[in-house]
Design an enzyme around this catalytic site. Structure first.
Site, PDB file in Angstrom:
ATOM      1  N   CYS A   1       0.568  -1.271   0.363  1.00 44.10           N
ATOM      2  CA  CYS A   1      -0.140   0.349   0.345  1.00 44.10           C
ATOM      3  C   CYS A   1       0.912   1.239   0.508  1.00 44.10           C
ATOM      4  O   CYS A   1       0.686   2.604  -1.152  1.00 44.10           O
ATOM      5  CB  CYS A   1      -0.916   0.187   1.151  1.00 44.10           C
ATOM      6  SG  CYS A   1      -2.283  -1.140   1.227  1.00 44.10           S
TER       7      CYS A   1
HETATM    8  N1  LIG Z   1      -2.039  -7.075   1.203  1.00 49.67           N
HETATM    9  C1  LIG Z   1      -2.947  -5.846   1.773  1.00 49.67           C
HETATM   10  O1  LIG Z   1      -2.516  -5.615   2.713  1.00 49.67           O
HETATM   11  C2  LIG Z   1      -3.781  -4.887   1.035  1.00 49.67           C
HETATM   12  C3  LIG Z   1      -3.704  -3.692   1.731  1.00 49.67           C
HETATM   13  C4  LIG Z   1      -5.268  -3.000   0.912  1.00 49.67           C
HETATM   14  C5  LIG Z   1      -4.998  -3.106   0.154  1.00 49.67           C
HETATM   15  N2  LIG Z   1      -4.947  -4.020  -0.926  1.00 49.67           N
HETATM   16  C6  LIG Z   1      -5.334  -4.314  -2.244  1.00 49.67           C
HETATM   17  O2  LIG Z   1      -5.586  -5.157  -2.922  1.00 49.67           O
HETATM   18  C7  LIG Z   1      -5.868  -5.375  -4.010  1.00 49.67           C
HETATM   19  C8  LIG Z   1      -5.079  -6.864  -3.766  1.00 49.67           C
HETATM   20  O3  LIG Z   1      -3.980  -7.067  -3.174  1.00 49.67           O
HETATM   21  P1  LIG Z   1      -3.473  -8.579  -2.429  1.00 49.67           P
HETATM   22  O4  LIG Z   1      -3.250  -7.927  -1.364  1.00 49.67           O
HETATM   23  O5  LIG Z   1      -4.662  -9.010  -1.773  1.00 49.67           O
HETATM   24  O6  LIG Z   1      -2.937  -8.876  -3.824  1.00 49.67           O
HETATM   25  P2  LIG Z   1      -1.692 -10.564  -3.558  1.00 49.67           P
HETATM   26  O7  LIG Z   1      -1.041 -10.675  -4.740  1.00 49.67           O
HETATM   27  O8  LIG Z   1      -1.639 -11.431  -2.467  1.00 49.67           O
HETATM   28  O9  LIG Z   1      -3.466 -11.346  -4.491  1.00 49.67           O
HETATM   29  C9  LIG Z   1      -3.533 -11.669  -5.225  1.00 49.67           C
HETATM   30  C10 LIG Z   1      -4.102 -12.521  -5.994  1.00 49.67           C
HETATM   31  O10 LIG Z   1      -4.774 -12.278  -7.478  1.00 49.67           O
HETATM   32  C11 LIG Z   1      -4.301 -13.152  -8.548  1.00 49.67           C
HETATM   33  N3  LIG Z   1      -5.235 -12.442 -10.066  1.00 49.67           N
HETATM   34  C12 LIG Z   1      -3.950 -11.763 -10.228  1.00 49.67           C
HETATM   35  N4  LIG Z   1      -4.517 -11.866 -11.345  1.00 49.67           N
HETATM   36  C13 LIG Z   1      -6.010 -12.705 -11.695  1.00 49.67           C
HETATM   37  C14 LIG Z   1      -6.032 -12.151 -12.349  1.00 49.67           C
HETATM   38  N5  LIG Z   1      -6.222 -11.888 -13.892  1.00 49.67           N
HETATM   39  N6  LIG Z   1      -7.493 -12.958 -12.209  1.00 49.67           N
HETATM   40  C15 LIG Z   1      -7.987 -13.786 -10.789  1.00 49.67           C
HETATM   41  N7  LIG Z   1      -7.084 -14.056 -10.112  1.00 49.67           N
HETATM   42  C16 LIG Z   1      -5.545 -12.781 -10.258  1.00 49.67           C
HETATM   43  C17 LIG Z   1      -3.510 -13.178  -7.875  1.00 49.67           C
HETATM   44  O11 LIG Z   1      -3.037 -15.204  -8.567  1.00 49.67           O
HETATM   45  C18 LIG Z   1      -3.270 -13.466  -6.790  1.00 49.67           C
HETATM   46  O12 LIG Z   1      -3.672 -14.820  -5.919  1.00 49.67           O
HETATM   47  C19 LIG Z   1      -3.969  -4.525  -4.319  1.00 49.67           C
HETATM   48  O13 LIG Z   1      -5.474  -3.222  -4.794  1.00 49.67           O
HETATM   49  C20 LIG Z   1      -3.652  -3.779  -3.166  1.00 49.67           C
HETATM   50  O14 LIG Z   1      -3.549  -2.383  -3.420  1.00 49.67           O
HETATM   51  C21 LIG Z   1      -3.679  -4.900  -0.089  1.00 49.67           C
END
Ligand SMILES: NC(=O)c1ccc[n+]([C@@H]2O[C@H](COP(=O)([O-])OP(=O)(O)OC[C@H]3O[C@@H](n4cnc5c(N)ncnc54)[C@H](O)[C@@H]3O)[C@@H](O)[C@H]2O)c1
Length: 418
Positions: A262
């Site tokens: 983030c």
């Molecule tokens: N991790 C955090 O603490 C956090 C906090 C706030 C916001 N976010 C936001 O949430 C969103 C997701 O982050 P995350 O940390 O869960 O990511 P992550 O990398 O942990 O997980 C994302 C998942 O999406 C899958 N993926 C990628 N492309 C895909 C597609 N086209 N179709 C289906 N699956 C697909 C990946 O294989 C992965 O398993 C981001 O925008 C991030 O900025 C994350």
């Protein structure tokens, strides 16, 4: 209610868990077959959920798939939530590749009357200007009339044992008031408090405000850490004193640099939007970016200075890094400042080792960094980068020859705070 969650990572999986818990029929869709197979076999790949949690989800009917064909017809979702990564492009702008691919997938399984929610962090306008036209073009359906479309910023805080999906208020903003209501109804089943934003744009902006606020305040104390060291003022004690004010002040702490998904990334989405549309910079974000990104270099300069007091050059010195994840008590290494610090130390000839209870092996630019058997292993200089709860800090301080504490957690002889 059929719920499909696209993207089963740090954000998608906890949401899936809560939706399963309240009895919804949840399927996860992900492009990573290893993650999908692991989940179906009851294995977790994120810090916040254990294998036992996943097993319980699977027993309650959760399954994961890489095959969209399984999610059509009777299995078509009433609600689809997109939780895929939003990284930066080569030029440090938004990279919406995964969001667009996930939108194509959501379109392929969209049925009349369904709700689609984007949770991935992104710049204001994405839901309306990018997602809506893609869905409408692919399906021939109209957003706000034939289906509901909304944005709901995700507020997962990995490793936080107090706040999870259920007790963290959830902001929702739809394309139309009816879209907002539909999203609020869905999230009302998994969250105690739902907050309705005026539209999707305000919901998108709220997330960026939250993260930019942290980014800017961390930069403020990082800059202060540098000059307080020069002025001979203990900034940690200063912050503790200021934090006794019961109103108008929130404590932020300096550190070796910002990490995670983030803070170092999301504010760029906002500065991109301001620059692209209004043609001027978002100065606070750019300044914070500049200060925070210089911290790893500052840590290395201070390391060299400390070794110098011990009549040792950094070149050839044995340096032990403690805690290489971006955050305390988790295994996630994304954007961790430990990596640029290690890179700079190696460039200056240090002989590196690391220790982290959450990381079994660690590479920097493809090079394996040896893992110390204990955080108290002998070294010319030990640098505490992450104060994991598993560390006995007093023991580390007692045994270290020279300890550089970038987290302000330890005091004592031979301990030097950032
Ligand atoms: N991790 C955090 O603490 C956090 C906090 C706030 C916001 N976010 C936001 O949430 C969103 C997701 O982050 P995350 O940390 O869960 O990511 P992550 O990398 O942990 O997980 C994302 C998942 O999406 C899958 N993926 C990628 N492309 C895909 C597609 N086209 N179709 C289906 N699956 C697909 C990946 O294989 C992965 O398993 C981001 O925008 C991030 O900025 C994350």
């Amino acid at each position: 209610m059929n719920v499909v969650i696209i993207g089963l990572g740090y954000v998608g999986l906890p949401l899936a868990q809560e939706a399963v818990r309240v009895g919804l029929n949840v399927t996860g869709f992900d492009v990573n077959p290893r993650a999908v197979d692991g989940l179906n076999a009851g294995r977790s790949h994120i810090d916040d959920l254990t294998d036992g949690d996943i097993e319980m989800m699977v027993e309650s009917g959760f399954r994961a798939t890489t095959d969209l064909a399984e999610l059509t017809g009777d299995n078509a979702p009433d609600v689809t939530v997109i939780c895929v990564p939003t990284p930066l492009s080569e030029s440090d702008g938004p990279d919406l590749t995964a969001v667009k691919a996930a939108t194509d997938s959501a379109a392929a399984i969209l049925k009349q009357g369904a709700l689609i929610v984007l949770e991935s962090t992104t710049y204001p306008g994405t839901t309306d200007e990018v997602i809506r036209p893609m869905l409408e073009k692919a399906t021939g359906l109209a957003a706000g009339i034939d289906f509901h479309l909304a944005f709901s910023p995700e507020r997962i805080d990995p490793g936080n044992e107090v706040y999870g999906i259920r007790n963290t208020p959830k902001v929702v903003g739809g394309l139309t008031p009816a879209c907002t209501d539909a999203a609020a109804d869905f999230y009302g089943t998994v969250c105690d408090t739902v907050v309705k934003a005026k539209t999707a744009r305000e919901a998108e902006m709220a997330k960026l405000l939250e993260n930019t606020y942290r980014h800017v305040n961390i930069a403020l104390v990082n800059e202060m850490a540098i000059f307080c060291h020069e002025l001979g003022v203990d900034l940690w004690n200063t912050i503790d004193c200021a934090a006794t004010k019961p109103f108008g002040f929130q404590a932020f702490y300096p550190g070796p640099g910002v990490g995670g998904h983030c803070i170092p990334i999301d504010p760029n989405y906002l500065s991109y939007k301001v620059r692209a549309e209004l043609k001027h910079p978002f100065r606070f974000v750019e300044l914070a970016q500049e200060i925070n990104s210089r911290m790893p270099g500052y840590v290395v300069d201070r390391a060299a200075e400390l070794l110098n007091t011990d009549a040792k050059p950094l070149n050839g010195a044995k340096v032990l890094l403690l805690g290489v994840t971006y955050k305390k008590d988790i295994a996630d290494q994304r954007e961790s400042p430990a990596r640029p610090i290690a890179r700079k130390l190696l460039q200056r000839g240090a002989v590196l080792a690391y220790h982290d209870p959450h990381v079994d092996s660690w590479q920097v630019d493809g090079r394996d960094i040896p893992r110390a058997a204990s955080p108290a292993d002998p070294a010319d200089l030990t640098i505490l980068l992450q104060a994991h709860s598993a560390y006995d800090l007093a023991d580390i301080a007692a045994k270290a020859h020279l300890l550089f504490d970038t987290r302000g957690k330890i005091s004592g002889e031979s301990v030097y705070p950032l």
